[in-house]
Write a protein that holds these residues in place. Structure first.
Motif, PDB file in Angstrom:
ATOM      1  N   SER A 112       0.830  -1.208   0.000  1.00  0.00           N
ATOM      2  CA  SER A 112       0.000   0.000   0.000  1.00  0.00           C
ATOM      3  C   SER A 112       0.864   1.257   0.000  1.00  0.00           C
ATOM      4  CB  SER A 112      -0.962   0.013   1.195  1.00  0.00           C
ATOM      5  OG  SER A 112      -0.244   0.162   2.399  1.00  0.00           O
ATOM      6  N   TYR A 113       2.002   1.220   0.704  1.00  0.00           N
ATOM      7  CA  TYR A 113       2.928   2.347   0.694  1.00  0.00           C
ATOM      8  C   TYR A 113       3.445   2.586  -0.722  1.00  0.00           C
ATOM      9  CZ  TYR A 113       7.267   4.937   1.189  1.00  0.00           C
ATOM     10  OH  TYR A 113       8.262   5.854   1.036  1.00  0.00           O
ATOM     11  N   LEU A 114       3.877   1.503  -1.363  1.00  0.00           N
ATOM     12  CA  LEU A 114       4.410   1.640  -2.717  1.00  0.00           C
ATOM     13  C   LEU A 114       3.329   2.083  -3.701  1.00  0.00           C
ATOM     14  CD1 LEU A 114       6.756  -1.451  -2.773  1.00  0.00           C
ATOM     15  CD2 LEU A 114       7.429   0.950  -2.659  1.00  0.00           C
ATOM     16  N   GLN A 115       2.103   1.626  -3.453  1.00  0.00           N
ATOM     17  CA  GLN A 115       0.998   2.041  -4.321  1.00  0.00           C
ATOM     18  C   GLN A 115       0.712   3.531  -4.153  1.00  0.00           C
ATOM     19  OE1 GLN A 115      -0.475  -0.010  -6.569  1.00  0.00           O
ATOM     20  NE2 GLN A 115      -1.396   1.853  -7.350  1.00  0.00           N
ATOM     21  N   ALA A 116       0.739   4.018  -2.915  1.00  0.00           N
ATOM     22  CA  ALA A 116       0.515   5.445  -2.669  1.00  0.00           C
ATOM     23  C   ALA A 116       1.629   6.280  -3.303  1.00  0.00           C
ATOM     24  CB  ALA A 116       0.440   5.718  -1.166  1.00  0.00           C
ATOM     25  N   GLU A 117       2.850   5.784  -3.199  1.00  0.00           N
ATOM     26  CA  GLU A 117       3.993   6.471  -3.816  1.00  0.00           C
ATOM     27  C   GLU A 117       3.808   6.558  -5.327  1.00  0.00           C
ATOM     28  OE1 GLU A 117       8.088   4.573  -4.302  1.00  0.00           O
ATOM     29  OE2 GLU A 117       8.262   5.711  -2.435  1.00  0.00           O
ATOM     30  N   ASP A 118       3.393   5.462  -5.909  1.00  0.00           N
ATOM     31  CA  ASP A 118       3.157   5.418  -7.349  1.00  0.00           C
ATOM     32  C   ASP A 118       2.005   6.359  -7.738  1.00  0.00           C
ATOM     33  OD1 ASP A 118       4.093   4.236  -9.763  1.00  0.00           O
ATOM     34  OD2 ASP A 118       2.241   3.071  -9.859  1.00  0.00           O
ATOM     35  N   ASN A 119       0.934   6.345  -6.941  1.00  0.00           N
ATOM     36  CA  ASN A 119      -0.205   7.231  -7.208  1.00  0.00           C
ATOM     37  C   ASN A 119       0.209   8.694  -7.166  1.00  0.00           C
ATOM     38  OD1 ASN A 119      -1.862   5.022  -7.427  1.00  0.00           O
ATOM     39  ND2 ASN A 119      -2.796   5.268  -5.420  1.00  0.00           N
ATOM     40  N   LEU A 120       1.054   9.035  -6.195  1.00  0.00           N
ATOM     41  CA  LEU A 120       1.474  10.424  -6.043  1.00  0.00           C
ATOM     42  C   LEU A 120       2.307  10.882  -7.238  1.00  0.00           C
ATOM     43  CD1 LEU A 120       1.200  12.773  -4.107  1.00  0.00           C
ATOM     44  CD2 LEU A 120       3.319  12.065  -3.039  1.00  0.00           C
ATOM     45  N   PHE A 121       3.173  10.018  -7.738  1.00  0.00           N
ATOM     46  CA  PHE A 121       3.996  10.404  -8.876  1.00  0.00           C
ATOM     47  C   PHE A 121       3.237  10.371 -10.198  1.00  0.00           C
ATOM     48  CE2 PHE A 121       7.960  10.317  -6.449  1.00  0.00           C
ATOM     49  CZ  PHE A 121       8.540  11.450  -6.978  1.00  0.00           C
ATOM     50  N   ASN A 122       2.094   9.729 -10.212  1.00  0.00           N
ATOM     51  CA  ASN A 122       1.277   9.721 -11.428  1.00  0.00           C
ATOM     52  C   ASN A 122       0.123  10.710 -11.359  1.00  0.00           C
ATOM     53  OD1 ASN A 122       2.684   7.753 -12.909  1.00  0.00           O
ATOM     54  ND2 ASN A 122       1.805   6.160 -11.634  1.00  0.00           N
ATOM     55  N   LEU A 123       0.097  11.519 -10.301  1.00  0.00           N
ATOM     56  CA  LEU A 123      -0.963  12.504 -10.115  1.00  0.00           C
ATOM     57  C   LEU A 123      -0.540  13.826 -10.752  1.00  0.00           C
ATOM     58  CD1 LEU A 123      -3.707  12.837  -8.688  1.00  0.00           C
ATOM     59  CD2 LEU A 123      -2.453  13.614  -6.672  1.00  0.00           C
ATOM     60  N   TRP A 124      -1.373  14.348 -11.651  1.00  0.00           N
ATOM     61  CA  TRP A 124      -1.103  15.609 -12.344  1.00  0.00           C
ATOM     62  C   TRP A 124      -2.337  16.474 -12.257  1.00  0.00           C
ATOM     63  CZ3 TRP A 124       3.742  16.343 -14.119  1.00  0.00           C
ATOM     64  CH2 TRP A 124       4.528  15.212 -14.307  1.00  0.00           C
ATOM     65  N   VAL A 163      -6.451  18.400  -2.421  1.00  0.00           N
ATOM     66  CA  VAL A 163      -7.088  17.410  -1.548  1.00  0.00           C
ATOM     67  C   VAL A 163      -6.622  16.004  -1.931  1.00  0.00           C
ATOM     68  CG1 VAL A 163      -9.291  16.374  -0.871  1.00  0.00           C
ATOM     69  CG2 VAL A 163      -9.077  18.856  -1.023  1.00  0.00           C
ATOM     70  N   CYS A 164      -6.657  15.693  -3.213  1.00  0.00           N
ATOM     71  CA  CYS A 164      -6.194  14.380  -3.701  1.00  0.00           C
ATOM     72  C   CYS A 164      -4.692  14.214  -3.461  1.00  0.00           C
ATOM     73  CB  CYS A 164      -6.500  14.218  -5.179  1.00  0.00           C
ATOM     74  SG  CYS A 164      -8.246  14.244  -5.560  1.00  0.00           S
ATOM     75  N   PHE A 165      -3.952  15.275  -3.725  1.00  0.00           N
ATOM     76  CA  PHE A 165      -2.499  15.219  -3.568  1.00  0.00           C
ATOM     77  C   PHE A 165      -2.120  14.923  -2.119  1.00  0.00           C
ATOM     78  CE2 PHE A 165       1.632  17.069  -2.688  1.00  0.00           C
ATOM     79  CZ  PHE A 165       2.397  16.597  -3.742  1.00  0.00           C
ATOM     80  N   GLU A 166      -2.727  15.631  -1.188  1.00  0.00           N
ATOM     81  CA  GLU A 166      -2.356  15.445   0.215  1.00  0.00           C
ATOM     82  C   GLU A 166      -2.854  14.125   0.784  1.00  0.00           C
ATOM     83  OE1 GLU A 166      -3.156  19.104   2.349  1.00  0.00           O
ATOM     84  OE2 GLU A 166      -1.178  19.833   1.702  1.00  0.00           O
ATOM     85  N   LYS A 167      -3.921  13.590   0.237  1.00  0.00           N
ATOM     86  CA  LYS A 167      -4.371  12.253   0.654  1.00  0.00           C
ATOM     87  C   LYS A 167      -3.298  11.220   0.308  1.00  0.00           C
ATOM     88  CE  LYS A 167      -7.770   8.747  -0.469  1.00  0.00           C
ATOM     89  NZ  LYS A 167      -6.997   7.890  -1.343  1.00  0.00           N
ATOM     90  N   GLU A 168      -2.804  11.282  -0.915  1.00  0.00           N
ATOM     91  CA  GLU A 168      -1.742  10.359  -1.327  1.00  0.00           C
ATOM     92  C   GLU A 168      -0.435  10.665  -0.596  1.00  0.00           C
ATOM     93  OE1 GLU A 168      -2.282   7.704  -3.026  1.00  0.00           O
ATOM     94  OE2 GLU A 168      -4.296   8.207  -3.701  1.00  0.00           O
ATOM     95  N   ALA A 169      -0.161  11.934  -0.363  1.00  0.00           N
ATOM     96  CA  ALA A 169       1.071  12.326   0.333  1.00  0.00           C
ATOM     97  C   ALA A 169       1.084  11.775   1.759  1.00  0.00           C
ATOM     98  CB  ALA A 169       1.200  13.844   0.351  1.00  0.00           C
ATOM     99  N   TYR A 170      -0.042  11.792   2.406  1.00  0.00           N
ATOM    100  CA  TYR A 170      -0.137  11.276   3.773  1.00  0.00           C
ATOM    101  C   TYR A 170       0.213   9.788   3.814  1.00  0.00           C
ATOM    102  CZ  TYR A 170      -2.119   9.832   8.219  1.00  0.00           C
ATOM    103  OH  TYR A 170      -2.293   9.286   9.461  1.00  0.00           O
ATOM    104  N   GLU A 171      -0.254   9.064   2.820  1.00  0.00           N
ATOM    105  CA  GLU A 171       0.003   7.617   2.757  1.00  0.00           C
ATOM    106  C   GLU A 171       1.483   7.302   2.571  1.00  0.00           C
ATOM    107  OE1 GLU A 171      -2.238   5.126   3.224  1.00  0.00           O
ATOM    108  OE2 GLU A 171      -3.740   6.668   3.633  1.00  0.00           O
ATOM    109  N   THR A 172       2.223   8.183   1.914  1.00  0.00           N
ATOM    110  CA  THR A 172       3.642   7.919   1.671  1.00  0.00           C
ATOM    111  C   THR A 172       4.497   8.225   2.884  1.00  0.00           C
ATOM    112  OG1 THR A 172       4.116  10.136   0.846  1.00  0.00           O
ATOM    113  CG2 THR A 172       3.427   8.480  -0.783  1.00  0.00           C
ATOM    114  N   GLY A 173       4.096   9.217   3.682  1.00  0.00           N
ATOM    115  CA  GLY A 173       4.905   9.606   4.823  1.00  0.00           C
ATOM    116  C   GLY A 173       6.157  10.376   4.430  1.00  0.00           C
ATOM    117  N   TRP A 174       6.198  10.916   3.228  1.00  0.00           N
ATOM    118  CA  TRP A 174       7.374  11.662   2.767  1.00  0.00           C
ATOM    119  C   TRP A 174       7.533  12.951   3.557  1.00  0.00           C
ATOM    120  CZ3 TRP A 174       6.495  11.403  -3.224  1.00  0.00           C
ATOM    121  CH2 TRP A 174       6.787  10.112  -3.667  1.00  0.00           C
ATOM    122  N   ASN A 175       8.767  13.448   3.608  1.00  0.00           N
ATOM    123  CA  ASN A 175       9.008  14.728   4.279  1.00  0.00           C
ATOM    124  C   ASN A 175       8.584  15.875   3.360  1.00  0.00           C
ATOM    125  OD1 ASN A 175      11.136  15.520   2.528  1.00  0.00           O
ATOM    126  ND2 ASN A 175      12.636  14.470   3.784  1.00  0.00           N
TER     127      ASN A 175
END
Length: 165
Positions: free
Chosen positions: A41-53, A65-77
């Protein structure tokens, strides 16, 4: 497989699919399945975030809203999120942000992008409103027929009679 992270994503997703396809076979230790599910799920969220435009006709408030939902799942700084956000914006926002003072934080960059987008939609609305008022306020434009002394024509020629009238 080695240490290449691109191959780990595929491997973990395949493991998760296998666990879900054969639940009886893999029910001995649900903790391992949960770990693989978390990693997938982490890797999927990471992939979703990089494919979000952000689409050119989309508003920033909807996109973030969509961006931060996926960003939260990744836990990136925030530094990585700032880069990912910058990458996902349409060119109309990027062009203006290049002229603005650089925002060192994610929150500052996000706030500035939101201001740029709001101004874009305000200007677009004003332009549309002005254009509609201009078109509705006067008569429709009609081309003028040039005066030709050799071939005089009336300003508004009468329509030709049709046969049978």
């Amino acid at each position: 497989m080695g240490w290449d992270p691109r191959r780990w994503r595929t491997f973990l997703i395949q493991c998760l699919n296998l666990f879900q396809a054969k639940p009886v076979t893999f029910q001995l230790n649900n903790a391992h399945v949960a770990r693989v599910a978390f990693a997938a799920s982490y890797l999927q969220a990471e992939d979703n975030l990089f494919n979000l435009w952000m689409r050119p006709n989309e508003r920033f408030t909807t996109f973030i809203v969509c961006f931060e939902k996926e960003a939260y799942e990744t836990g990136w700084n925030y530094n990585v999120l700032r880069y990912a956000l910058q990458r996902a914006l349409p060119q109309r926002i990027k062009n203006v942000l290049q002229l603005a003072p650089k925002q060192p934080t994610y929150e500052g960059y996000k706030a500035l992008a939101m201001q740029v987008d709001q101004r874009y939609w305000e200007d677009r609305s004003e332009y549309s409103s002005t254009r509609t008022q201009w078109n509705a306020g006067g008569q429709a434009w009609q081309p003028r027929i040039p005066n030709n002394p050799a071939n005089p024509q009336p300003p508004n020629p009468a329509p030709l009679a049709t046969p049978g009238t």
